[in-house]
Write a protein that holds these residues in place. Structure first.
Motif, PDB file in Angstrom:
ATOM      1  N   SER A 107       0.860  -1.174   0.000  1.00  0.00           N
ATOM      2  CA  SER A 107       0.000   0.000   0.000  1.00  0.00           C
ATOM      3  C   SER A 107       0.898   1.227   0.000  1.00  0.00           C
ATOM      4  CB  SER A 107      -0.903   0.000   1.229  1.00  0.00           C
ATOM      5  OG  SER A 107      -1.701   1.145   1.241  1.00  0.00           O
ATOM      6  N   GLY A 108       0.837   1.990  -1.069  1.00  0.00           N
ATOM      7  CA  GLY A 108       1.676   3.185  -1.158  1.00  0.00           C
ATOM      8  C   GLY A 108       3.154   2.883  -1.112  1.00  0.00           C
ATOM      9  N   ASN A 109       3.597   1.865  -1.827  1.00  0.00           N
ATOM     10  CA  ASN A 109       4.997   1.438  -1.891  1.00  0.00           C
ATOM     11  C   ASN A 109       5.551   0.982  -0.548  1.00  0.00           C
ATOM     12  OD1 ASN A 109       5.169   1.881  -4.640  1.00  0.00           O
ATOM     13  ND2 ASN A 109       5.843   4.001  -4.382  1.00  0.00           N
ATOM     14  N   LYS A 110       4.670   0.573   0.362  1.00  0.00           N
ATOM     15  CA  LYS A 110       5.099   0.046   1.655  1.00  0.00           C
ATOM     16  C   LYS A 110       4.359  -1.251   1.934  1.00  0.00           C
ATOM     17  CE  LYS A 110       6.226   4.460   3.707  1.00  0.00           C
ATOM     18  NZ  LYS A 110       5.988   5.400   4.775  1.00  0.00           N
ATOM     19  N   PHE A 111       5.045  -2.156   2.601  1.00  0.00           N
ATOM     20  CA  PHE A 111       4.444  -3.424   2.992  1.00  0.00           C
ATOM     21  C   PHE A 111       3.490  -3.170   4.145  1.00  0.00           C
ATOM     22  CE2 PHE A 111       4.419  -7.419   5.362  1.00  0.00           C
ATOM     23  CZ  PHE A 111       4.097  -8.300   4.347  1.00  0.00           C
ATOM     24  N   SER A 112       2.226  -3.612   3.982  1.00  0.00           N
ATOM     25  CA  SER A 112       1.239  -3.329   5.012  1.00  0.00           C
ATOM     26  C   SER A 112       0.154  -4.394   5.016  1.00  0.00           C
ATOM     27  CB  SER A 112       0.623  -1.952   4.755  1.00  0.00           C
ATOM     28  OG  SER A 112      -0.453  -1.734   5.625  1.00  0.00           O
ATOM     29  N   PHE A 113      -0.080  -4.980   6.204  1.00  0.00           N
ATOM     30  CA  PHE A 113      -1.202  -5.899   6.363  1.00  0.00           C
ATOM     31  C   PHE A 113      -2.491  -5.143   6.698  1.00  0.00           C
ATOM     32  CE2 PHE A 113       1.939  -9.288   7.381  1.00  0.00           C
ATOM     33  CZ  PHE A 113       1.517 -10.197   6.439  1.00  0.00           C
ATOM     34  N   THR A 114      -2.359  -4.075   7.451  1.00  0.00           N
ATOM     35  CA  THR A 114      -3.537  -3.427   8.031  1.00  0.00           C
ATOM     36  C   THR A 114      -4.341  -2.604   7.033  1.00  0.00           C
ATOM     37  OG1 THR A 114      -2.160  -1.562   8.726  1.00  0.00           O
ATOM     38  CG2 THR A 114      -2.514  -3.340  10.317  1.00  0.00           C
ATOM     39  N   SER A 115      -3.730  -2.083   6.003  1.00  0.00           N
ATOM     40  CA  SER A 115      -4.485  -1.228   5.081  1.00  0.00           C
ATOM     41  C   SER A 115      -5.288  -2.021   4.063  1.00  0.00           C
ATOM     42  CB  SER A 115      -3.540  -0.260   4.364  1.00  0.00           C
ATOM     43  OG  SER A 115      -2.639  -0.991   3.571  1.00  0.00           O
ATOM     44  N   ASN A 116      -4.991  -3.306   3.904  1.00  0.00           N
ATOM     45  CA  ASN A 116      -5.684  -4.132   2.912  1.00  0.00           C
ATOM     46  C   ASN A 116      -6.385  -5.328   3.544  1.00  0.00           C
ATOM     47  OD1 ASN A 116      -4.644  -2.479   0.898  1.00  0.00           O
ATOM     48  ND2 ASN A 116      -2.828  -3.737   0.659  1.00  0.00           N
ATOM     49  N   VAL A 117      -6.939  -5.165   4.720  1.00  0.00           N
ATOM     50  CA  VAL A 117      -7.539  -6.291   5.440  1.00  0.00           C
ATOM     51  C   VAL A 117      -8.700  -6.885   4.654  1.00  0.00           C
ATOM     52  CG1 VAL A 117      -8.762  -6.957   7.537  1.00  0.00           C
ATOM     53  CG2 VAL A 117      -6.810  -5.431   7.675  1.00  0.00           C
ATOM     54  N   LEU A 118      -9.570  -6.045   4.103  1.00  0.00           N
ATOM     55  CA  LEU A 118     -10.714  -6.568   3.348  1.00  0.00           C
ATOM     56  C   LEU A 118     -10.267  -7.332   2.104  1.00  0.00           C
ATOM     57  CD1 LEU A 118     -13.319  -3.655   3.553  1.00  0.00           C
ATOM     58  CD2 LEU A 118     -13.215  -5.750   4.889  1.00  0.00           C
ATOM     59  N   THR A 119      -9.268  -6.834   1.437  1.00  0.00           N
ATOM     60  CA  THR A 119      -8.768  -7.504   0.241  1.00  0.00           C
ATOM     61  C   THR A 119      -8.147  -8.851   0.593  1.00  0.00           C
ATOM     62  OG1 THR A 119      -8.272  -5.316  -0.646  1.00  0.00           O
ATOM     63  CG2 THR A 119      -7.337  -7.188  -1.804  1.00  0.00           C
ATOM     64  N   ILE A 120      -7.403  -8.890   1.684  1.00  0.00           N
ATOM     65  CA  ILE A 120      -6.798 -10.153   2.116  1.00  0.00           C
ATOM     66  C   ILE A 120      -7.884 -11.145   2.515  1.00  0.00           C
ATOM     67  CG2 ILE A 120      -5.337 -11.216   3.887  1.00  0.00           C
ATOM     68  CD1 ILE A 120      -3.679  -8.593   3.840  1.00  0.00           C
ATOM     69  N   LEU A 121      -8.906 -10.689   3.233  1.00  0.00           N
ATOM     70  CA  LEU A 121     -10.005 -11.579   3.615  1.00  0.00           C
ATOM     71  C   LEU A 121     -10.771 -12.084   2.401  1.00  0.00           C
ATOM     72  CD1 LEU A 121     -11.427  -9.811   6.787  1.00  0.00           C
ATOM     73  CD2 LEU A 121     -10.127 -11.944   6.672  1.00  0.00           C
ATOM     74  N   ALA A 122     -10.961 -11.235   1.398  1.00  0.00           N
ATOM     75  CA  ALA A 122     -11.660 -11.659   0.180  1.00  0.00           C
ATOM     76  C   ALA A 122     -10.827 -12.639  -0.634  1.00  0.00           C
ATOM     77  CB  ALA A 122     -12.022 -10.443  -0.665  1.00  0.00           C
ATOM     78  N   SER A 123      -9.522 -12.569  -0.500  1.00  0.00           N
ATOM     79  CA  SER A 123      -8.669 -13.473  -1.279  1.00  0.00           C
ATOM     80  C   SER A 123      -8.700 -14.903  -0.764  1.00  0.00           C
ATOM     81  CB  SER A 123      -7.236 -12.954  -1.303  1.00  0.00           C
ATOM     82  OG  SER A 123      -6.636 -13.086  -0.025  1.00  0.00           O
ATOM     83  N   LEU A 124      -8.990 -15.096   0.511  1.00  0.00           N
ATOM     84  CA  LEU A 124      -8.959 -16.444   1.086  1.00  0.00           C
ATOM     85  C   LEU A 124      -9.985 -17.385   0.450  1.00  0.00           C
ATOM     86  CD1 LEU A 124      -8.299 -15.512   4.814  1.00  0.00           C
ATOM     87  CD2 LEU A 124      -6.657 -16.253   3.086  1.00  0.00           C
ATOM     88  N   PRO A 125     -11.285 -17.023   0.377  1.00  0.00           N
ATOM     89  CA  PRO A 125     -12.206 -17.925  -0.317  1.00  0.00           C
ATOM     90  C   PRO A 125     -11.896 -18.044  -1.814  1.00  0.00           C
ATOM     91  CG  PRO A 125     -13.400 -16.066   0.636  1.00  0.00           C
ATOM     92  CD  PRO A 125     -11.979 -15.914   0.999  1.00  0.00           C
ATOM     93  N   SER A 126     -11.361 -16.992  -2.395  1.00  0.00           N
ATOM     94  CA  SER A 126     -10.996 -17.055  -3.815  1.00  0.00           C
ATOM     95  C   SER A 126      -9.885 -18.070  -4.045  1.00  0.00           C
ATOM     96  CB  SER A 126     -10.546 -15.682  -4.308  1.00  0.00           C
ATOM     97  OG  SER A 126     -11.563 -14.740  -4.145  1.00  0.00           O
ATOM     98  N   PHE A 127      -8.882 -18.060  -3.170  1.00  0.00           N
ATOM     99  CA  PHE A 127      -7.811 -19.049  -3.274  1.00  0.00           C
ATOM    100  C   PHE A 127      -8.351 -20.459  -3.103  1.00  0.00           C
ATOM    101  CE2 PHE A 127      -4.550 -15.733  -1.809  1.00  0.00           C
ATOM    102  CZ  PHE A 127      -4.184 -15.448  -3.101  1.00  0.00           C
ATOM    103  N   ALA A 128      -9.258 -20.633  -2.146  1.00  0.00           N
ATOM    104  CA  ALA A 128      -9.828 -21.963  -1.912  1.00  0.00           C
ATOM    105  C   ALA A 128     -10.573 -22.466  -3.150  1.00  0.00           C
ATOM    106  CB  ALA A 128     -10.761 -21.922  -0.709  1.00  0.00           C
ATOM    107  N   VAL A 129     -11.383 -21.605  -3.752  1.00  0.00           N
ATOM    108  CA  VAL A 129     -12.119 -21.995  -4.963  1.00  0.00           C
ATOM    109  C   VAL A 129     -11.145 -22.288  -6.099  1.00  0.00           C
ATOM    110  CG1 VAL A 129     -13.712 -21.148  -6.734  1.00  0.00           C
ATOM    111  CG2 VAL A 129     -14.252 -20.845  -4.321  1.00  0.00           C
ATOM    112  N   ALA A 130     -10.106 -21.484  -6.218  1.00  0.00           N
ATOM    113  CA  ALA A 130      -9.124 -21.709  -7.285  1.00  0.00           C
ATOM    114  C   ALA A 130      -8.421 -23.049  -7.118  1.00  0.00           C
ATOM    115  CB  ALA A 130      -8.107 -20.572  -7.286  1.00  0.00           C
ATOM    116  N   ILE A 131      -8.064 -23.394  -5.909  1.00  0.00           N
ATOM    117  CA  ILE A 131      -7.357 -24.651  -5.671  1.00  0.00           C
ATOM    118  C   ILE A 131      -8.284 -25.842  -5.871  1.00  0.00           C
ATOM    119  CG2 ILE A 131      -6.259 -26.041  -3.870  1.00  0.00           C
ATOM    120  CD1 ILE A 131      -5.075 -23.394  -2.813  1.00  0.00           C
ATOM    121  N   ILE A 132      -9.519 -25.737  -5.376  1.00  0.00           N
ATOM    122  CA  ILE A 132     -10.444 -26.869  -5.447  1.00  0.00           C
ATOM    123  C   ILE A 132     -10.977 -27.089  -6.859  1.00  0.00           C
ATOM    124  CG2 ILE A 132     -12.695 -27.712  -4.654  1.00  0.00           C
ATOM    125  CD1 ILE A 132     -12.044 -26.297  -1.961  1.00  0.00           C
ATOM    126  N   THR A 133     -11.447 -26.006  -7.502  1.00  0.00           N
ATOM    127  CA  THR A 133     -12.127 -26.179  -8.795  1.00  0.00           C
ATOM    128  C   THR A 133     -11.234 -25.931 -10.002  1.00  0.00           C
ATOM    129  OG1 THR A 133     -12.855 -23.875  -8.929  1.00  0.00           O
ATOM    130  CG2 THR A 133     -14.284 -25.426  -7.747  1.00  0.00           C
TER     131      THR A 133
END
Length: 109
Positions: free
Chosen positions: A61-87
């Motif tokens: 985020s803004g050329n810096k490593f950050s977990f806290t500014s992209n929490v929603l995006t990280i949470l949305a990626s988890l089910p997406s990864f699961a679907v990608a791996i399974i299907t």
């Protein structure tokens, strides 16, 4: 209609510049035999490129490593990864990611 020679040369130059990186490796690799270890190594290139693109989008985020500014995006990626791996379905992965992000933004933004 008048043809501007400068524009025509730009279009031809762009076509050549686009064509060279696609045709030159194809011509080169069609004439040589790639060893088995090289083919196995090349199988990992698309996965590595995709992982680097996703990691940059999720954790930067803004050329810096950050977990806290992209929490929603990280949470949305988890089910997406699961679907990608399974299907292994691109359409299913995209739909799950978009719907998950929509719901997270609806309830938490």
């Amino acid at each position: 209609m008048e043809v501007r020679w400068g524009i025509l040369l730009i279009i031809i130059g762009a076509a050549i510049v686009t064509l060279i990186p696609r045709v030159l490796p194809l011509m080169l690799f069609s004439r040589i035999q790639i060893p088995d270890w090289g083919l196995r190594w090349l199988n990992h290139v698309p996965i590595a490129v995709m992982a680097s693109l996703l990691a940059q989008e999720l954790f930067m985020s803004g050329n810096k490593f950050s977990f806290t500014s992209n929490v929603l995006t990280i949470l949305a990626s988890l089910p997406s990864f699961a679907v990608a791996i399974i299907t292994r379905s691109l359409l299913g992965t995209v739909i799950v990611g978009v719907v998950t992000m929509m719901l997270l933004r609806l309830f938490f933004s």
